[in-house]
Design a protein around this motif. Structure first.
Motif, PDB file in Angstrom:
ATOM      1  N   ARG A  37      -2.142   7.001  -4.634  1.00  0.00           N
ATOM      2  CA  ARG A  37      -1.941   6.488  -6.112  1.00  0.00           C
ATOM      3  C   ARG A  37      -0.709   5.534  -6.060  1.00  0.00           C
ATOM      4  O   ARG A  37      -0.773   4.159  -6.172  1.00  0.00           O
ATOM      5  CB  ARG A  37      -1.811   7.587  -7.241  1.00  0.00           C
ATOM      6  CG  ARG A  37      -1.662   6.639  -8.508  1.00  0.00           C
ATOM      7  CD  ARG A  37      -1.149   7.830  -9.779  1.00  0.00           C
ATOM      8  NE  ARG A  37      -2.411   8.620  -9.909  1.00  0.00           N
ATOM      9  CZ  ARG A  37      -2.265  10.054  -9.763  1.00  0.00           C
ATOM     10  NH1 ARG A  37      -1.278  10.477  -9.865  1.00  0.00           N
ATOM     11  NH2 ARG A  37      -3.303  10.358 -10.051  1.00  0.00           N
ATOM     12  N   CYS A  40      -1.875   2.410  -3.720  1.00  0.00           N
ATOM     13  CA  CYS A  40      -2.843   1.619  -4.470  1.00  0.00           C
ATOM     14  C   CYS A  40      -2.112   0.804  -5.540  1.00  0.00           C
ATOM     15  O   CYS A  40      -2.502  -0.480  -5.861  1.00  0.00           O
ATOM     16  CB  CYS A  40      -4.148   2.367  -4.804  1.00  0.00           C
ATOM     17  SG  CYS A  40      -4.918   3.099  -3.551  1.00  0.00           S
ATOM     18  N   GLU A  41      -1.273   1.372  -6.438  1.00  0.00           N
ATOM     19  CA  GLU A  41      -0.457   0.861  -7.444  1.00  0.00           C
ATOM     20  C   GLU A  41       0.044  -0.362  -6.867  1.00  0.00           C
ATOM     21  O   GLU A  41       0.522  -1.375  -7.375  1.00  0.00           O
ATOM     22  CB  GLU A  41       0.446   1.889  -8.205  1.00  0.00           C
ATOM     23  CG  GLU A  41      -0.688   2.492  -9.141  1.00  0.00           C
ATOM     24  CD  GLU A  41       0.240   3.619  -9.827  1.00  0.00           C
ATOM     25  OE1 GLU A  41       1.478   3.797  -9.460  1.00  0.00           O
ATOM     26  OE2 GLU A  41      -0.503   4.429 -10.644  1.00  0.00           O
ATOM     27  N   ILE A  43      -0.158  -2.176  -4.139  1.00  0.00           N
ATOM     28  CA  ILE A  43      -1.212  -3.221  -3.737  1.00  0.00           C
ATOM     29  C   ILE A  43      -1.421  -3.914  -4.882  1.00  0.00           C
ATOM     30  O   ILE A  43      -1.766  -5.104  -5.014  1.00  0.00           O
ATOM     31  CB  ILE A  43      -2.284  -2.603  -2.946  1.00  0.00           C
ATOM     32  CG1 ILE A  43      -1.844  -2.060  -1.575  1.00  0.00           C
ATOM     33  CG2 ILE A  43      -3.375  -3.675  -2.457  1.00  0.00           C
ATOM     34  CD1 ILE A  43      -2.721  -1.317  -0.750  1.00  0.00           C
ATOM     35  N   ASP A  44      -2.113  -3.314  -5.927  1.00  0.00           N
ATOM     36  CA  ASP A  44      -2.475  -3.835  -7.140  1.00  0.00           C
ATOM     37  C   ASP A  44      -1.625  -4.812  -7.774  1.00  0.00           C
ATOM     38  O   ASP A  44      -1.892  -5.822  -8.074  1.00  0.00           O
ATOM     39  CB  ASP A  44      -2.928  -2.881  -8.089  1.00  0.00           C
ATOM     40  CG  ASP A  44      -3.593  -3.366  -9.442  1.00  0.00           C
ATOM     41  OD1 ASP A  44      -4.358  -4.190  -9.396  1.00  0.00           O
ATOM     42  OD2 ASP A  44      -3.061  -2.999 -10.463  1.00  0.00           O
ATOM     43  N   LYS A  45      -0.170  -4.355  -7.938  1.00  0.00           N
ATOM     44  CA  LYS A  45       0.829  -5.113  -8.455  1.00  0.00           C
ATOM     45  C   LYS A  45       1.236  -6.343  -7.497  1.00  0.00           C
ATOM     46  O   LYS A  45       1.516  -7.350  -8.056  1.00  0.00           O
ATOM     47  CB  LYS A  45       2.228  -4.422  -8.478  1.00  0.00           C
ATOM     48  CG  LYS A  45       2.027  -3.260  -9.752  1.00  0.00           C
ATOM     49  CD  LYS A  45       3.488  -2.397  -9.802  1.00  0.00           C
ATOM     50  CE  LYS A  45       3.387  -1.628 -10.807  1.00  0.00           C
ATOM     51  NZ  LYS A  45       4.533  -0.733 -11.019  1.00  0.00           N
ATOM     52  N   ILE A  47      -0.989  -8.051  -5.813  1.00  0.00           N
ATOM     53  CA  ILE A  47      -2.415  -8.879  -6.004  1.00  0.00           C
ATOM     54  C   ILE A  47      -1.903  -9.629  -7.183  1.00  0.00           C
ATOM     55  O   ILE A  47      -2.374 -10.874  -7.392  1.00  0.00           O
ATOM     56  CB  ILE A  47      -3.574  -8.014  -5.944  1.00  0.00           C
ATOM     57  CG1 ILE A  47      -3.755  -7.848  -4.373  1.00  0.00           C
ATOM     58  CG2 ILE A  47      -4.650  -9.090  -6.349  1.00  0.00           C
ATOM     59  CD1 ILE A  47      -5.065  -6.807  -4.213  1.00  0.00           C
ATOM     60  N   ARG A  48      -1.903  -8.803  -8.291  1.00  0.00           N
ATOM     61  CA  ARG A  48      -1.428  -9.606  -9.695  1.00  0.00           C
ATOM     62  C   ARG A  48      -0.137 -10.421  -9.634  1.00  0.00           C
ATOM     63  O   ARG A  48       0.094 -11.115 -10.976  1.00  0.00           O
ATOM     64  CB  ARG A  48      -1.404  -8.431 -10.534  1.00  0.00           C
ATOM     65  CG  ARG A  48      -2.686  -7.569 -10.694  1.00  0.00           C
ATOM     66  CD  ARG A  48      -2.611  -6.278 -11.929  1.00  0.00           C
ATOM     67  NE  ARG A  48      -3.734  -5.541 -11.887  1.00  0.00           N
ATOM     68  CZ  ARG A  48      -4.648  -5.757 -12.662  1.00  0.00           C
ATOM     69  NH1 ARG A  48      -4.701  -6.820 -13.596  1.00  0.00           N
ATOM     70  NH2 ARG A  48      -5.820  -5.041 -12.845  1.00  0.00           N
TER      71      ARG A  48
END
Length: 55
Positions: A37, A40-41, A43-45, A47-48
């Protein structure tokens, strides 16, 4: 590895507790949910654009 204590304390087919080697072998290349988690969080941050890329 982030698993709760006693997570692999199970009995084998013969009803006796598994040894340390067998218990670690069961885990294989698993990832604890909290580690997956976190990665992945992040990586998501990235990307955004909410997290600056650090070199």
């Amino acid at each position: 590895m982030g698993f709760p204590d006693g997570h692999t304390a199970v009995s084998g087919a013969n009803g006796r507790p598994l040894g340390d080697y067998a218990r670690m072998f069961m885990l294989g290349n698993s990832w604890p949910v909290n580690c997956a988690r976190f990665v992945c969080e992040r990586i998501d941050k990235c990307i955004r654009g909410e997290l600056a890329w650090e070199e």
